[in-house]
Design a protein around this motif. Structure first.
Motif, PDB file in Angstrom:
ATOM      1  N   LYS A 149       0.832  -1.204   0.000  1.00 40.96           N
ATOM      2  CA  LYS A 149       0.000   0.000   0.000  1.00 40.96           C
ATOM      3  C   LYS A 149       0.863   1.250   0.000  1.00 40.96           C
ATOM      4  N   SER A 150       0.431   2.249  -0.744  1.00 42.69           N
ATOM      5  CA  SER A 150       1.097   3.551  -0.732  1.00 42.69           C
ATOM      6  C   SER A 150       0.034   4.627  -0.716  1.00 42.69           C
ATOM      7  N   LYS A 151       0.248   5.651   0.094  1.00 41.88           N
ATOM      8  CA  LYS A 151      -0.713   6.752   0.178  1.00 41.88           C
ATOM      9  C   LYS A 151       0.042   8.075   0.072  1.00 41.88           C
ATOM     10  N   PHE A 152      -0.389   8.920  -0.877  1.00 45.61           N
ATOM     11  CA  PHE A 152       0.256  10.226  -1.059  1.00 45.61           C
ATOM     12  C   PHE A 152      -0.760  11.337  -0.816  1.00 45.61           C
ATOM     13  N   PRO A 153      -0.473  12.266   0.126  1.00 40.15           N
ATOM     14  CA  PRO A 153      -1.429  13.326   0.464  1.00 40.15           C
ATOM     15  C   PRO A 153      -1.359  14.503  -0.504  1.00 40.15           C
ATOM     16  N   PHE A 154      -2.511  15.077  -0.804  1.00 39.69           N
ATOM     17  CA  PHE A 154      -2.523  16.268  -1.655  1.00 39.69           C
ATOM     18  C   PHE A 154      -1.851  17.460  -0.962  1.00 39.69           C
ATOM     19  N   MET A 155      -1.723  17.413   0.340  1.00 41.20           N
ATOM     20  CA  MET A 155      -1.012  18.461   1.060  1.00 41.20           C
ATOM     21  C   MET A 155       0.428  18.597   0.566  1.00 41.20           C
ATOM     22  N   ALA A 156       0.989  17.484   0.020  1.00 41.42           N
ATOM     23  CA  ALA A 156       2.368  17.494  -0.466  1.00 41.42           C
ATOM     24  C   ALA A 156       2.457  17.720  -1.974  1.00 41.42           C
ATOM     25  N   ASN A 157       1.331  18.030  -2.604  1.00 40.11           N
ATOM     26  CA  ASN A 157       1.309  18.258  -4.048  1.00 40.11           C
ATOM     27  C   ASN A 157       1.352  19.755  -4.341  1.00 40.11           C
ATOM     28  N   SER A 158       2.271  20.168  -5.202  1.00 44.25           N
ATOM     29  CA  SER A 158       2.490  21.596  -5.458  1.00 44.25           C
ATOM     30  C   SER A 158       1.240  22.308  -5.959  1.00 44.25           C
ATOM     31  N   ARG A 159       0.552  21.716  -6.921  1.00 43.46           N
ATOM     32  CA  ARG A 159      -0.621  22.373  -7.507  1.00 43.46           C
ATOM     33  C   ARG A 159      -1.741  22.485  -6.479  1.00 43.46           C
ATOM     34  N   ALA A 160      -1.932  21.445  -5.670  1.00 38.78           N
ATOM     35  CA  ALA A 160      -2.963  21.489  -4.642  1.00 38.78           C
ATOM     36  C   ALA A 160      -2.663  22.578  -3.618  1.00 38.78           C
ATOM     37  N   ARG A 161      -1.398  22.730  -3.281  1.00 36.51           N
ATOM     38  CA  ARG A 161      -1.016  23.760  -2.312  1.00 36.51           C
ATOM     39  C   ARG A 161      -1.287  25.154  -2.867  1.00 36.51           C
ATOM     40  N   THR A 162      -0.923  25.391  -4.124  1.00 38.86           N
ATOM     41  CA  THR A 162      -1.124  26.729  -4.700  1.00 38.86           C
ATOM     42  C   THR A 162      -2.605  27.024  -4.916  1.00 38.86           C
ATOM     43  N   ASN A 163      -3.397  25.981  -5.107  1.00 38.17           N
ATOM     44  CA  ASN A 163      -4.843  26.158  -5.312  1.00 38.17           C
ATOM     45  C   ASN A 163      -5.620  26.192  -3.994  1.00 38.17           C
ATOM     46  N   HIS A 164      -4.923  26.001  -2.865  1.00 39.13           N
ATOM     47  CA  HIS A 164      -5.569  25.929  -1.549  1.00 39.13           C
ATOM     48  C   HIS A 164      -6.606  24.814  -1.505  1.00 39.13           C
ATOM     49  N   GLU A 165      -6.271  23.679  -2.132  1.00 42.55           N
ATOM     50  CA  GLU A 165      -7.180  22.532  -2.190  1.00 42.55           C
ATOM     51  C   GLU A 165      -6.409  21.278  -1.786  1.00 42.55           C
ATOM     52  N   THR A 166      -6.021  21.212  -0.526  1.00 43.52           N
ATOM     53  CA  THR A 166      -5.090  20.186  -0.073  1.00 43.52           C
ATOM     54  C   THR A 166      -5.750  19.007   0.650  1.00 43.52           C
TER      55      THR A 166
END
Length: 468
Positions: free
Chosen positions: A378-395
């Motif tokens: 299993k692998s889980k990646f958070p949108f909090m660590a995604n550049s585009r999500a951070r700039t869009n304030h959608e983490t």
């Protein structure tokens, strides 16, 4: 002498109209019968399409109300014009239904407004909406009658105060207090719309979790986010009745495991406990066809064939009750009738919930893999660590990938986040070709994009995720 068709299709929803169009493209003389008076079925008229129109409009309103200021955007006082919001929803629906009629004409498909019934092998009776009755001769009959909302015993639906998805999409005012019975896709989407517009929403669910078909991690994360958005959840509760008073509704419920009864006051109650096949009165017995106790049409080949020259597609047969599954069923049957290789891979039909954030998944859940004894990674990646999500304030949310420990074959992907309904398509294509997690991990993705979260989750299977 009566005209003979190659294909008569009963039902003009996603399964029926796609079957008709594909049959026409393949040169088959085809007619589609629909008793609603307009094409598109539940999906286009009182389901997928109008709900997305309201979800989008209400999301824009909530974003302007709650998020603009933090991004340096100042607005005046916001107001809701519900009549206009409903009008733009209707406009979208009308345009798409007319589009299907255009495609029928383009592909030489006949269209009859009426109700079809099977009289026997190769014969279908049509009672037209104009009151006229005719009998059609055909080589093949396709049942594409779709589904209807499941009723809750003892609760009277009036589509005004106690409503299904149909009434929930046409409310004339914003209810102050809204109670949803059912924490599945329909309930959560409708709850999201009215909560954004100002309703106090309570979701009552018989089970002890929301979204029973979703991966448990997805359901848990989504519920946490929805609580922040103002949705109240009463899980593990059985609804026993709804009393209609002059000024309000009084919903009675009790713990599913047993206990004291409680009541909730509401202005509107939405019943969203699932759907059942719409198969009564079809005349299946005339060709030896049967249904199970839920009304699901039984097939002789495990797929679409009901009897010689009789087929069924979409919500009225086994499989997920999803418009895109029905579309693929319809195309497959048209191709099988034309002696081509029609096929639908039910293992890879994606599911999407169009809340904010969205939920999307395909393949097996972690719970299913554990139950089957599959050795997985299993692998889980958070949108909090995604550049585009951070700039869009959608983490909010994450991408979770499950892969076979020995072969690295992707077994399932489950997402919560803004736009994941689009991101899931990449995974569907990869899994259709039997991809390993490494195939996605080593495929270049544009930066910065939300799709990189899918790649990072794939990297994580072998332990080389790169936080951004």
């Amino acid at each position: 002498m009566a005209e003979t068709y190659d294909v008569v299709i009963i039902g003009g929803g996603p399964g029926g109209y796609n079957c008709a169009i594909r049959a026409g493209q393949l040169g088959l003389k085809t007619v589609c019968i629909e008793d609603r008076g307009v094409l598109g079925g539940t999906c286009l008229n009182v389901g997928c399409i109008p709900s997305k129109a309201l979800l989008h409009a209400s999301e824009l309103y909530a974003t302007a109300q709650n998020e603009f200021e933090a991004m340096g955007i100042k607005t005046g006082k916001l107001e809701i014009d519900l009549d206009k919001m409903m009008a733009q929803k209707t406009e979208a629906v009308d345009g798409l239904t007319k589009g299907i009629e255009f495609l029928f004409k383009k592909n030489k498909v006949d269209y009859i407004k009426g109700r079809g019934k099977i009289l026997g092998k190769g014969k279908v009776e049509v009672k037209g909406l104009d009151g006229k009755t005719q009998t059609l001769d055909t080589k093949n009959i396709v049942i594409a009658t779709g589904s209807e909302p499941t009723n809750l015993p003892g609760i009277e639906i009036d589509e005004e105060r106690v409503v299904t998805n149909t009434g929930a999409l046409s409310l004339t005012s914003i209810p102050k207090r809204l109670v949803l019975i059912g924490a599945g896709v329909i309930g959560l989407e409708m709850g999201s719309v009215w909560a954004r517009l100002g309703s106090e929403v309570t979701v009552v669910e018989y089970l002890d979790r929301i979204m029973p078909g979703a991966d448990a991690d997805v359901a848990k994360e989504a519920q946490k986010i929805f609580k922040k958005q103002g949705l109240n959840f009463r899980l593990g509760m059985k609804v026993t009745g709804v009393e209609k008073l002059k000024s309000k509704l009084k919903l009675s419920m009790e713990p599913a495991a047993g206990g004291d009864s409680e009541t909730l006051d509401a202005d509107v109650v939405i019943v969203a406990i699932g759907r059942k096949p719409y198969t009564e009165g079809l005349g299946l017995e005339a060709v030896g066809g049967t249904t199970d106790k839920r009304g699901v049409v039984q097939t002789t080949d495990g797929h679409f064939k009901v009897a010689d020259g009789v087929w069924a597609v979409g919500d009225c047969i086994h499989g997920p009750m999803l418009a895109h599954k029905a579309e693929d069923d319809g195309v497959a049957v048209a191709e099988l009738i034309a002696s081509k290789a029609g096929h639908v891979n039910y293992e890879l039909v994606p599911s999407v919930v169009y809340t904010k954030p969205e939920m999307a998944w395909v393949g097996q859940t972690e719970e299913q893999l554990k139950e089957a004894g599959v050795d997985y990674v299993k692998s889980k990646f958070p949108f909090m660590a995604n550049s585009r999500a951070r700039t869009n304030h959608e983490t909010d949310g994450f991408v979770k990938m499950l892969a076979d420990k020995k072969t690295d074959k992707i077994l399932g992907v489950h997402m919560v986040g803004v736009g994941v309904g689009e991101l899931i398509a990449e995974v569907c294509v990869a899994m259709e070709f039997g991809a390993a997690s490494e195939d996605i991990a080593r495929t270049c993705h544009a930066h910065p994009t939300l799709s990189e979260a899918v790649r990072q989750a794939a990297m994580g299977i072998e332990g080389w995720t790169m936080q951004m």
